[in-house]
Scaffold this active site. Structure first.
Site, short mmCIF file in Angstrom:
data_model
loop_
_atom_site.label_atom_id
_atom_site.label_comp_id
_atom_site.label_asym_id
_atom_site.label_seq_id
_atom_site.Cartn_x
_atom_site.Cartn_y
_atom_site.Cartn_z
N ASP A 31 -11.97 20.68 -3.77
CA ASP A 31 -12.76 19.28 -4.11
C ASP A 31 -13.22 19.27 -5.56
OD1 ASP A 31 -14.95 17.19 -3.85
OD2 ASP A 31 -14.12 17.16 -1.68
N ILE A 75 -7.70 17.65 -9.13
CA ILE A 75 -6.26 17.59 -8.87
C ILE A 75 -5.28 16.75 -10.03
CG2 ILE A 75 -6.15 18.10 -6.48
CD1 ILE A 75 -5.49 14.93 -6.04
N THR A 144 -4.41 3.04 2.96
CA THR A 144 -5.52 2.00 3.55
C THR A 144 -4.78 0.77 3.89
OG1 THR A 144 -7.32 0.52 2.82
CG2 THR A 144 -5.81 1.29 1.11
N SER A 179 -8.21 -5.34 -4.79
CA SER A 179 -9.11 -4.69 -5.58
C SER A 179 -8.40 -3.55 -6.68
CB SER A 179 -10.49 -3.78 -5.15
OG SER A 179 -9.94 -2.76 -4.49
N TYR A 181 -8.89 -0.66 -6.81
CA TYR A 181 -8.67 0.48 -6.13
C TYR A 181 -7.56 0.28 -4.97
CZ TYR A 181 -9.45 2.97 -1.46
OH TYR A 181 -9.05 3.57 -0.20
N HIS A 182 -7.37 -0.73 -4.46
CA HIS A 182 -6.52 -0.81 -3.55
C HIS A 182 -5.21 -0.98 -4.25
CE1 HIS A 182 -10.11 -2.36 -1.00
NE2 HIS A 182 -8.89 -1.79 -0.16
N LYS A 185 -4.01 2.57 -4.45
CA LYS A 185 -3.33 2.99 -3.23
C LYS A 185 -1.73 2.43 -2.89
CE LYS A 185 -5.69 5.07 -0.88
NZ LYS A 185 -6.14 6.58 -0.57
N GLU A 328 -11.64 -13.09 -1.88
CA GLU A 328 -11.22 -12.97 -0.64
C GLU A 328 -11.19 -14.13 0.13
OE1 GLU A 328 -12.76 -9.52 1.49
OE2 GLU A 328 -14.86 -10.66 1.39
#
Length: 391
Positions: A31, A75, A144, A179, A181-182, A185, A328
């Site tokens: 972490d 990372i 997700t 978003s 963020y999505h 992913k 949305e």
């Protein structure tokens, strides 16, 4: 089994480390403490008091007699993750080590870039490290359900059979992320699929729904083993936010009409899903997608469940509808498939059976730590129109 857990100081990463260590596996966590720093910068905090990672590791040794190793670093930076993978030689890598918030990614260009850098670049570096040092290792990657969006057809588990102009093929299910963020992913999933197809790696993408719950069997052993519980507008989920609002007498803030539907699961089920996935790894060259949730609810249904649960505790709960800060659909079709994990043995923990005991009692215990100013939404998906000068 040697298990490497990226994001091992986080809400899910820490309980996962305890579970695998407690069942006899050799565990190393990684972490960079980014979530702790982001909360500090925003003036928010976990509802539950979480001690430092060093204190957590010491407490686990005292309680269990087992040791969890730790490596501190980012990372996405330099050769850090490659060095860790080379030294640990893991059989299984569980990857939670990403920026996990849609609102965070939409706050500014800097937040958006940080999200993409952390998530996409970090995962790419991990894939190269696996290829070079442990090509037989199984990567269990947290995805997700938000990658799919809300299409007007049933959502399959990762892939869909298509017939087009007389020809058929099996393709990744179309993605409609809501978003930045999505979006990150979705990029991760594409890169994982490539690494399996071209390099022969093995990976399972866990497209997870919204997780709730505070305690696991291991975190209950000692208060120093507790995991975090976020309820703020950046990192807290709607259910967490509603539960905290209920316990402090604040109206439940439903965004828009409340017809948005999502999948949910208890943190206990998250741990079980990851266990089952690790115990039943993908084959070399195989990229699997599991839709990881147990129940679906609209946001309005969640609010009603919290209102009812509050009533059982003698708490009067009201609901307030706010203008939706997100872009949305207010109401939509939502029917995702989730058969693969149940076929491996997952038995769901239901919200109706756990909401009061699993969440509300925990919130009551730490109610004095609530920072109410951080709950209401401040991040807008769509920028306000720029005022035009008068002619």
């Amino acid at each position: 089994m040697r298990v490497l857990i990226l994001g091992g100081d986080g809400y899910l990463g820490w309980p996962t480390a305890l579970r695998f260590s407690g069942t006899g596996h050799e565990v190393t966590v990684v972490d960079n403490f980014a979530r702790r720093r982001w909360h500090l910068d925003a003036g928010t905090d976990s509802l539950t008091p979480i001690v430092s990672l060093d204190e957590r590791l010491s407490a686990w040794r005292e309680v269990s007699g087992r040791t969890i190793e730790a490596q501190i670093g980012d990372i996405a930076e330099g050769t850090f993750v490659a060095d860790v993978v080379r030294d640990v030689q893991p059989d299984t890598i569980i990857h939670y080590g990403e920026q996990p918030s849609a609102p965070f990614s939409m706050q500014s260009v800097d937040h958006a870039v940080l999200t993409q850098q952390s998530n996409v670049i970090g995962t790419l570096k991990l894939l190269w490290a696996i290829r070079e040092h442990v090509p037989d290792a199984h990567l269990v990657k947290l995805g997700t359900m938000g990658e799919y969006g809300t299409p007007n057809i049933d959502i399959e588990e990762g892939f869909i059979d298509i017939e087009h102009k007389g020809r058929r093929d099996r393709l990744p299910f179309p993605k409609l992320p809501g978003s930045l963020y999505h979006c990150s992913k979705v990029h991760d999933s594409t890169n994982l699929h490539f690494a399996c197809r071209v390099w022969g790696l093995r990976a399972t993408d866990l497209n997870q729904g919204v997780v709730y719950g505070i305690e696991t069997d291991e975190t209950k052993l000692d208060e120093r083993l507790m995991t975090r519980f976020d309820y703020d507008q950046t990192f807290g989920t709607a259910l967490n936010r509603f539960c905290v609002q209920a316990m402090i007498g604040h109206p439940l803030t439903v965004y828009g009409l409340g017809g948005q539907t999502r999948g949910f699961l208890n943190i206990l089920d998250t741990l079980r899903c990851v266990e089952l996935t690790a115990e039943n790894p993908a084959e070399p060259g195989e990229f699997r997608v599991f839709n990881q949730f147990t129940e679906s609810f609209t946001v309005g249904e969640l609010a009603e469940k919290v209102r009812h649960a509050g009533g059982e505790l003698g708490v009067e709960v009201t609901v307030e509808h706010l203008a939706n800060p997100r872009v949305e659909l207010e109401e939509h079709y939502y029917n995702p498939v989730h058969t693969k994990l149940p076929s491996l043995g997952l038995e769901p923990t239901l919200l109706s059976e756990t909401l009061i005991e699993s969440v509300l009692h925990g919130i009551e215990r730490y109610k004095h730590r609530i920072i109410a100013e951080g709950i209401d939404p401040s991040t807008q998906w769509r920028q306000a129109p720029v005022a035009q000068p008068a002619k």
